[in-house]
Write a protein that holds these residues in place. Structure first.
Motif, short mmCIF file in Angstrom:
data_model
loop_
_atom_site.label_atom_id
_atom_site.label_comp_id
_atom_site.label_asym_id
_atom_site.label_seq_id
_atom_site.Cartn_x
_atom_site.Cartn_y
_atom_site.Cartn_z
N GLN A 1 0.84 -1.20 0.00
CA GLN A 1 0.00 0.00 0.00
C GLN A 1 0.87 1.25 0.00
O GLN A 1 0.59 2.23 -0.71
N ASP B 1 0.85 4.16 -2.67
CA ASP B 1 0.52 5.54 -2.31
C ASP B 1 1.62 6.52 -2.74
O ASP B 1 1.32 7.64 -3.17
N ALA C 1 -0.15 8.94 -4.98
CA ALA C 1 -0.48 10.18 -4.27
C ALA C 1 0.75 11.02 -3.93
O ALA C 1 0.62 12.07 -3.32
N GLY D 1 -0.89 8.41 1.49
CA GLY D 1 -1.98 8.29 0.53
C GLY D 1 -2.96 9.45 0.59
O GLY D 1 -4.07 9.38 0.07
#
Ligand code: SF4
Ligand code: SF4
Length: 629
Positions: A350, A354, A358, A363
Motif C-alpha cells: 500500500q 501511495d 499520491a 496516501g
C-alpha cells in the motif's frame, strides 16, 4: 572477484590512505571495545613487528650459522621481538579467556573451532620463536647482544651448552617454520582469510556519506543494467570482497536492533551465508562450467525475512572493523526481490502504491500537504516566485501525521520568530522517495528524485532546511546523483545556530530531558551536537547509554514505518532505555522517531513525554516571540 559487477572505488585516495592508517594500523574500530581491541591490537602489531623473523627463521633453519644481513644482528630489533612476542602471547591468552570464560554472545554462530586452532597456532609460533632464541643464546650462537633480549636471555637458563640443546635449537627453528607454513596453508580455508583481505577491503571501503545509496543506472544498454543482487554474479566485486573479509567477530550482530529484538537477521550470519554461496559456486562460475546455473541468493543463502528485517540503521557498518557494507548488500537483495520478482512484505504494498499514486506514503491528497501551516502565515512558493533564503522541506510525515505535524508548526514559528526568510513548496513537494528506495524500488525512487530536483531547480532553491532526517539525508546525499546540488541542513542545526546567534532568545528550564539520536541524523550524517545544544538551552540533559553515533534505532528506518514487525519491538526497547534515564521528556529530532517512540512509551506504560526539539524550544520562547497566545 573478476566476475563481480563494477563499482567505483578508486576515487578519494587521501581519505582511503587515512582510513588505512586509522582503521588498519591504528585499529580504531577495534578499540571501540577496549579490552578485545587491545587483545587484537597486541596480536596485530606483534605480527607486523615479528614479520622479518619469519625470514630470519627460514634462513636459520636452512643454515644455522646464517641470518638476515644487518637486521639479524641488531640488538634493538631483538628487544622488539622479545617485547612483541610476549605481547602476542598475552593477547592469545586473553583471547582464549574471552572466548572460553567470558563467551560473549556476539560469537554465536561463528566458527569457534577454527578460531581456537588459529590462536593455538599463533601461540605455537611465538613460543617456538622465544625458545629458538633462548637455545641460541645458551649455545652462544646469538648474532645479537643477548642483553638486548631479556626474555630470551632469561629463558636460556633452561638450557645447557651441550649436544641436547644443539638438537633442541634445530627442533625449535623447524617447529617455528613449520607452524608458520601450516598457518599460511590453513589461512585461505578459514575465517582468518581476513588477515590477507581486511586491509584491502578497508582501503576500498566507502568514503562518502554513510547514508547514501549507490544509484542503479537505467540509462545504460540492457546487458549492462543491474537490478540489485539475485545471484552471486550480480554482486559487485566489493561485495564479493566483503564476504572474504569477514572475521566473524560479531560486532555487527551485537549492535543490530533487529537481532537484539529476536528477528531472523544477523548481519554477521548474512555476510557469512553470502560468502558460503560465493565459495560454493565460485569455481564453477570462474570456469564458466557448461549448464551451471547459480542459485538465487534468497532464499538459498538467506531467507526473505532476513532481507526485510533490516532497518538500515547502519550500526553494523559503523561497528565493522573491516569496512563491510551490510546495508548495500541488503538493499541490493531487496532491489532484486522487488524489481525482478515483485516479492516484498504485503503490508508495504500500500505504501509503495501511495507513493506512486499520491506522492506520499500516507496516501493523502497533495492539496492537503500545507494544511498544517494554514494559520501560521507560512509562504507557499508558487511557480515564478522569487526563491526564499531557505526552503523549508517539510516532508510527508510532518505534513500528514498528526503527532509529527506539531514539529513542523513549531519549526515554522521559530523560523518566523528569528526573522528567517523561508517558504515551503506546499502541494509541489512530493515524497523524496526514501521509503521506496530503502524498500528496493529504485525505479520509483528515481522518478520522485527527478521530479523533485526539477521542481527545486526551477524554483532556484539553493539552501534547504529539512525536518525529517530521512529527507535531509536523501536531499543532501542522494539528489546530487540526479542533478540536485543544495546546501541542506537539518532543522536542529539551523535552530541551534539561531539560538547561538541570539536570534532566538530562550529561557532554560529545569526538566530532565534525554535526547534520542536518529540513525539518519547522528550515525549517517554526524549531526550530534546541535540537537543537544537545543536540549541544553531548554532543560537538563540526561544521556542514554547508547547515544551519538552508537545510538539505537527507533525501528522505523528502511521503510519499516510501513512494515509489520515480527518478534520483539525495537521502538519499545528504545523507549524503555529512555525511561530508564529517569528523564521526564524524551527529545527527538525526527518525525518517525516521534511516532515510533511515542508508541513505544505508551506500550511500555511509562510516564514520558515525547517531543521534537523544535517543540521544546518553541515552548521556551516568550509567546509574543512566536505569535502565539
Ligand atoms: S543496518 Fe541496522 S538493522 Fe540492518 S543489519 Fe545493520 S545493524 Fe541490523
Ligand atoms: S561483518 Fe564485520 S563486524 Fe560483522 S562479524 Fe564480520 S567482520 Fe565482524
Amino acid at each position: 572477484m573478476r566476475l563481480g559487477k563494477p563499482v567505483e572505488r578508486s576515487d578519494d585516495v587521501p581519505k582511503r590512505i587515512r582510513n588505512e592508517a586509522e582503521i588498519v594500523l591504528g585499529q580504531r574500530k577495534l578499540f571501540q571495545r577496549f579490552l578485545p581491541g587491545l587483545v587484537h591490537a597486541a596480536i596485530f602489531w606483534g605480527f607486523l613487528v615479528l614479520f622479518p623473523t619469519i625470514l630470519i627463521a627460514m634462513i636459520g633453519a636452512v643454515d644455522k650459522d646464517a641470518t638476515l644481513p644487518w637486521l639479524g644482528h641488531q640488538g634493538w630489533f631483538a628487544l622488539m621481538v622479545d617485547v612483541f612476542a610476549v605481547l602476542v602471547l598475552c593477547g592469545v591468552i586473553a583471547a582464549f579467556v574471552i572466548r572460553k570464560v567470558q563467551r560473549p554472545a556476539r560469537f554465536e554462530g561463528s566458527h569457534l573451532g577454527e578460531a581456537d586452532l588459529i590462536l593455538a597456532l599463533i601461540a605455537g609460533i611465538v613460543t617456538t620463536l622465544l625458545l629458538w632464541h633462548a637455545s641460541r643464546i645458551a649455545l652462544g650462537m646469538n648474532e645479537w647482544p643477548a642483553s638486548w633480549s631479556p626474555v630470551s636471555d632469561e629463558l636460556s637458563g633452561l638450557f645447557a651448552d651441550n649436544g641436547t640443546t644443539e638438537v633442541l635449537e634445530r627442533v625449535f627453528v623447524w617447529a617455528h617454520v613449520l607452524i608458520i607454513l601450516t598457518f599460511l596453508a590453513y589461512l585461505p580455508h578459514s575465517k582468518h582469510l581476513h588477515i590477507a583481505t581486511a586491509a584491502i577491503n578497508v582501503y576500498f571501503g566507502r568514503t562518502g556519506p554513510g547514508g547514501r545509496i549507490e544509484p542503479l543506472r537505467f540509462d545504460v544498454p540492457e546487458e549492462e543494467m543491474r537490478f540489485g543482487a539475485g545471484t552471486v554474479p550480480d554482486l559487485t566485486w566489493k561485495q564479493m570482497f566483503d564476504t572474504f573479509s569477514c572475521t566473524e567477530c560479531g560486532r555487527c550482530q551485537d549492535v543490530c536492533p533487529a537481532f537484539a529484538t529476536g528477528k531472523e537477521l544477523s548481519p554477521k550470519l548474512l555476510i557469512m551465508a553470502l560468502r558460503d554461496q560465493v565459495f560454493e559456486e565460485g569455481p564453477a562460475l570462474v570456469r564458466s562450467a557448461e549448464g551451471f546455473e547459480p542459485q538465487p541468493l534468497v532464499p538459498n543463502a538467506v531467507t526473505d525475512n532476513v532481507v526485510w528485517d533490516c532497518v538500515t540503521c547502519g550500526a553494523c557498518v559503523r561497528e565493522c572493523p573491516v569496512s563491510i557494507e551490510h546495508v548495500d548488500h541488503i538493499i541490493d537483495l531487496r532491489r532484486h526481490l522487488v524489481m525482478m520478482d515483485a516479492r516484498f512484505p504485503s503490508e508495504s504494498e500500500q505504501m509503495l502504491r501511495d507513493v506512486e499514486r499520491a506522492s506520499n506514503p500516507w496516501g493523502k491528497p497533495q492539496t492537503e500537504r500545507a494544511d498544517w501551516a494554514e494559520e501560521l502565515g507560512v509562504r507557499v512558493l508558487e511557480p515564478g516566485d522569487p526563491a526564499p533564503e531557505v526552503l523549508y522541506w517539510v516532508g510527508c510525515a510532518a505534513s500528514f501525521d498528526e503527532r509529527a505535524r506539531t514539529a513542523a508548526q513549531s519549526t515554522a514559528k521559530l523560523l518566523k520568530a528569528a526573522g528567517v526568510d523561508f517558504a515551503i513548496l506546499g502541494p509541489r513537494e512530493s515524497c523524496t522517495g526514501d521509503p521506496a528506495r530503502r524498500m528496493g524500488n529504485e525505479y520509483l525512487f528515481q522518478a520522485h528524485a527527478e521530479q523533485n530536483v526539477a521542481t527545486l531547480n526551477d524554483a532556484g532553491v539553493t539552501k534547504i532546511v529539512a525536518s525529517c532526517p530521512h529527507c535531509f539525508n536523501t536531499l543532501g546525499n542522494e539528489y546530487s546523483d540526479f542533478g540536485g546540488r543544495y546546501e541542506v541542513v537539518h532543522h536542529s542545526e539551523l535552530l541551534a545556530e539561531l539560538v547561538r546567534d541570539g536570534r532566538l532568545a530562550t529561557s532554560a528550564g529545569e526538566q530532565p530531558i534525554t535526547y534520542h539520536d536518529s540513525c539518519y541524523l547522528a550515525r549517517h550524517n554526524d549531526v550530534i551536537a546541535d540537537p543537544r545544544e537545543i536540549v541544553e538551552a531548554v532543560g537538563k540533559p540526561v544521556e542514554m547509554e547508547r547515544s551519538g553515533k552508537r545510538t539505537f534505532c527507533c525501528g522505523a528506518g528502511g521503510a519499516h514505518m510501513w512494515m509489520e514487525e515480527r518478534a520483539g519491538l525495537i521502538n519499545e526497547k528504545r523507549a524503555a532505555e529512555a525511561a530508564a534515564t529517569g528523564a521526564e521528556t524524551l527529545a527527538v529530532a525526527c518525525p518517525f522517531c516521534t511516532v515510533m517512540l511515542d508508541d513505544g512509551v505508551r506500550a511500555n506504560g511509562d510516564e514520558l513525554r515525547v517531543a521534537d526539539v523544535s517543540t521544546l524550544l518553541a515552548e521556551r520562547l516568550p509567546p509574543e516571540a512566536t505569535g502565539t497566545t
